[in-house]
Motif scaffolding. Sequence first.
Motif, mmCIF file in Angstrom:
data_model
loop_
_atom_site.group_PDB
_atom_site.id
_atom_site.type_symbol
_atom_site.label_atom_id
_atom_site.label_comp_id
_atom_site.label_asym_id
_atom_site.label_seq_id
_atom_site.Cartn_x
_atom_site.Cartn_y
_atom_site.Cartn_z
ATOM 1 N N PRO A 145 13.511 -54.088 -16.366
ATOM 2 C CA PRO A 145 12.668 -53.106 -17.057
ATOM 3 C C PRO A 145 13.340 -51.745 -17.158
ATOM 4 N N GLY A 146 13.288 -51.166 -18.352
ATOM 5 C CA GLY A 146 13.806 -49.818 -18.545
ATOM 6 C C GLY A 146 15.258 -49.762 -18.966
ATOM 7 N N THR A 147 16.069 -50.767 -18.607
ATOM 8 C CA THR A 147 17.492 -50.728 -18.926
ATOM 9 C C THR A 147 17.719 -50.733 -20.429
ATOM 10 N N LEU A 148 17.079 -51.660 -21.117
ATOM 11 C CA LEU A 148 17.293 -51.778 -22.555
ATOM 12 C C LEU A 148 16.689 -50.602 -23.311
ATOM 13 N N ASP A 149 15.584 -50.073 -22.812
ATOM 14 C CA ASP A 149 14.934 -48.953 -23.475
ATOM 15 C C ASP A 149 15.904 -47.791 -23.668
ATOM 16 N N LYS A 150 16.652 -47.462 -22.619
ATOM 17 C CA LYS A 150 17.619 -46.368 -22.684
ATOM 18 C C LYS A 150 18.763 -46.717 -23.625
ATOM 19 N N ALA A 151 19.230 -47.950 -23.545
ATOM 20 C CA ALA A 151 20.394 -48.353 -24.323
ATOM 21 C C ALA A 151 20.131 -48.320 -25.819
ATOM 22 N N LEU A 152 18.978 -48.830 -26.258
ATOM 23 C CA LEU A 152 18.711 -48.892 -27.685
ATOM 24 C C LEU A 152 18.517 -47.512 -28.283
ATOM 25 N N THR A 153 18.077 -46.558 -27.487
ATOM 26 C CA THR A 153 17.969 -45.191 -27.976
ATOM 27 C C THR A 153 19.352 -44.552 -28.040
ATOM 28 N N HIS B 228 1.662 -52.745 -32.889
ATOM 29 C CA HIS B 228 3.081 -52.842 -33.226
ATOM 30 C C HIS B 228 3.650 -54.179 -32.760
ATOM 31 N N ARG B 229 3.299 -54.546 -31.542
ATOM 32 C CA ARG B 229 3.826 -55.781 -30.968
ATOM 33 C C ARG B 229 3.429 -56.989 -31.821
ATOM 34 N N ILE B 230 2.188 -57.040 -32.272
ATOM 35 C CA ILE B 230 1.717 -58.181 -33.065
ATOM 36 C C ILE B 230 2.333 -58.172 -34.462
ATOM 37 N N TYR B 231 2.420 -56.994 -35.079
ATOM 38 C CA TYR B 231 3.057 -56.904 -36.394
ATOM 39 C C TYR B 231 4.480 -57.470 -36.343
ATOM 40 N N PHE B 232 5.250 -57.031 -35.361
ATOM 41 C CA PHE B 232 6.629 -57.476 -35.254
ATOM 42 C C PHE B 232 6.703 -58.971 -34.921
ATOM 43 N N HIS B 233 5.800 -59.438 -34.073
ATOM 44 C CA HIS B 233 5.807 -60.851 -33.677
ATOM 45 C C HIS B 233 5.547 -61.752 -34.888
ATOM 46 N N GLU B 234 4.520 -61.421 -35.662
ATOM 47 C CA GLU B 234 4.179 -62.266 -36.816
ATOM 48 C C GLU B 234 5.223 -62.145 -37.921
ATOM 49 N N ALA B 235 5.772 -60.944 -38.119
ATOM 50 C CA ALA B 235 6.834 -60.774 -39.114
ATOM 51 C C ALA B 235 8.061 -61.585 -38.707
ATOM 52 N N GLU C 174 8.769 -63.395 -29.932
ATOM 53 C CA GLU C 174 8.373 -62.350 -28.978
ATOM 54 C C GLU C 174 9.553 -61.486 -28.553
ATOM 55 N N LEU C 175 10.739 -62.060 -28.461
ATOM 56 C CA LEU C 175 11.903 -61.242 -28.128
ATOM 57 C C LEU C 175 12.274 -60.322 -29.288
ATOM 58 N N VAL C 176 12.080 -60.783 -30.520
ATOM 59 C CA VAL C 176 12.262 -59.897 -31.675
ATOM 60 C C VAL C 176 11.260 -58.747 -31.585
ATOM 61 N N SER C 177 10.017 -59.085 -31.275
ATOM 62 C CA SER C 177 8.975 -58.069 -31.140
ATOM 63 C C SER C 177 9.337 -57.064 -30.052
ATOM 64 N N TYR C 178 9.855 -57.562 -28.938
ATOM 65 C CA TYR C 178 10.234 -56.708 -27.811
ATOM 66 C C TYR C 178 11.297 -55.693 -28.220
ATOM 67 N N LEU C 179 12.357 -56.176 -28.882
ATOM 68 C CA LEU C 179 13.435 -55.288 -29.308
ATOM 69 C C LEU C 179 12.955 -54.290 -30.361
ATOM 70 N N CYS C 180 12.099 -54.753 -31.266
ATOM 71 C CA CYS C 180 11.576 -53.866 -32.307
ATOM 72 C C CYS C 180 10.678 -52.780 -31.707
ATOM 73 N N CYS C 181 9.841 -53.158 -30.746
ATOM 74 C CA CYS C 181 8.956 -52.181 -30.106
ATOM 75 C C CYS C 181 9.756 -51.068 -29.439
ATOM 76 N N ILE C 182 10.832 -51.446 -28.768
ATOM 77 C CA ILE C 182 11.674 -50.435 -28.131
ATOM 78 C C ILE C 182 12.310 -49.548 -29.182
ATOM 79 N N ALA D 207 6.250 -52.841 -25.768
ATOM 80 C CA ALA D 207 7.436 -53.479 -25.206
ATOM 81 C C ALA D 207 7.146 -54.066 -23.835
ATOM 82 N N GLU D 208 6.406 -53.338 -23.005
ATOM 83 C CA GLU D 208 6.085 -53.831 -21.662
ATOM 84 C C GLU D 208 5.225 -55.090 -21.721
#
Length: 265
Positions: A24-32, A175-182, A212-220, A228-229
Amino acid sequence: MSTLTTSQRHDIYNKALQVAITEPGTLDKALTAFYGYSFGNQLAAMAQAWQRDLEPSPINTFKKWKALGRTVKKGEKAIWLTIPMLVNIQDKETDEKTSRTLFIMKPRFFLASQTESETGSDWRDLTVTTPEWDKTKAWKALDITEKPYDLLDGNCGGYAVKRTLTVNPLHPHPHRIYFHEAAHIVLGHTAERDTVNTEDRTPRDIKELEAELVSYLCCISVKSQAGAEQSRAYVQHWYKHNTIPPKSALRILKTTDTIIQAGRN
């Protein structure tokens, strides 16, 4: 410089995604910090920073850091990123030429945390911005239609059919659901219902993992931390296997890039 095989790229992305959902938190910093690069290269950079105990921060080449008034610290080693290169291959027997894309590893990039300035300014003084993501623009670019929620079940977050998606307006993290369904649409999961035999369709657990992993990355990427959490928790609870299938890793990254780029201003 060396060439990455498809198998090697899959392995790198697979390992990086495993870190993404377990740290948790590692990817959040990296993608920014690594904004502007493909999600594959962002994950590769994150993994290298993590392995070498470097602080995730913006990336540039030696010359570009110098142009910005910063120099690479003595003893720092470059990180590598993959760059696609189109090469022509000639068949010796038929003399026919074919084109092939090779992914080249180039170790010529440095993190801001590996640099210093003459004035002693911290790399955090750099302005790193993430452009806003426009849902309407994204759906138009991706040929996705959104229709109003019409189910009596208030616990359902949303669903997708063919190239149409629906999201429950009462969901706490839309946001999470939009990205998941898209993601289900862009990944081709919804199209499988009409074009692929039942026994050849992607297993449901893999479909949900990929979406869901696409949604996770998009949310971040759009700074939806709560989404994302929840997304990370969903993946860890619902997907019971120990590793992410190699082919899925590349599909996840490609789909994430497609959705985010489609909605950026």
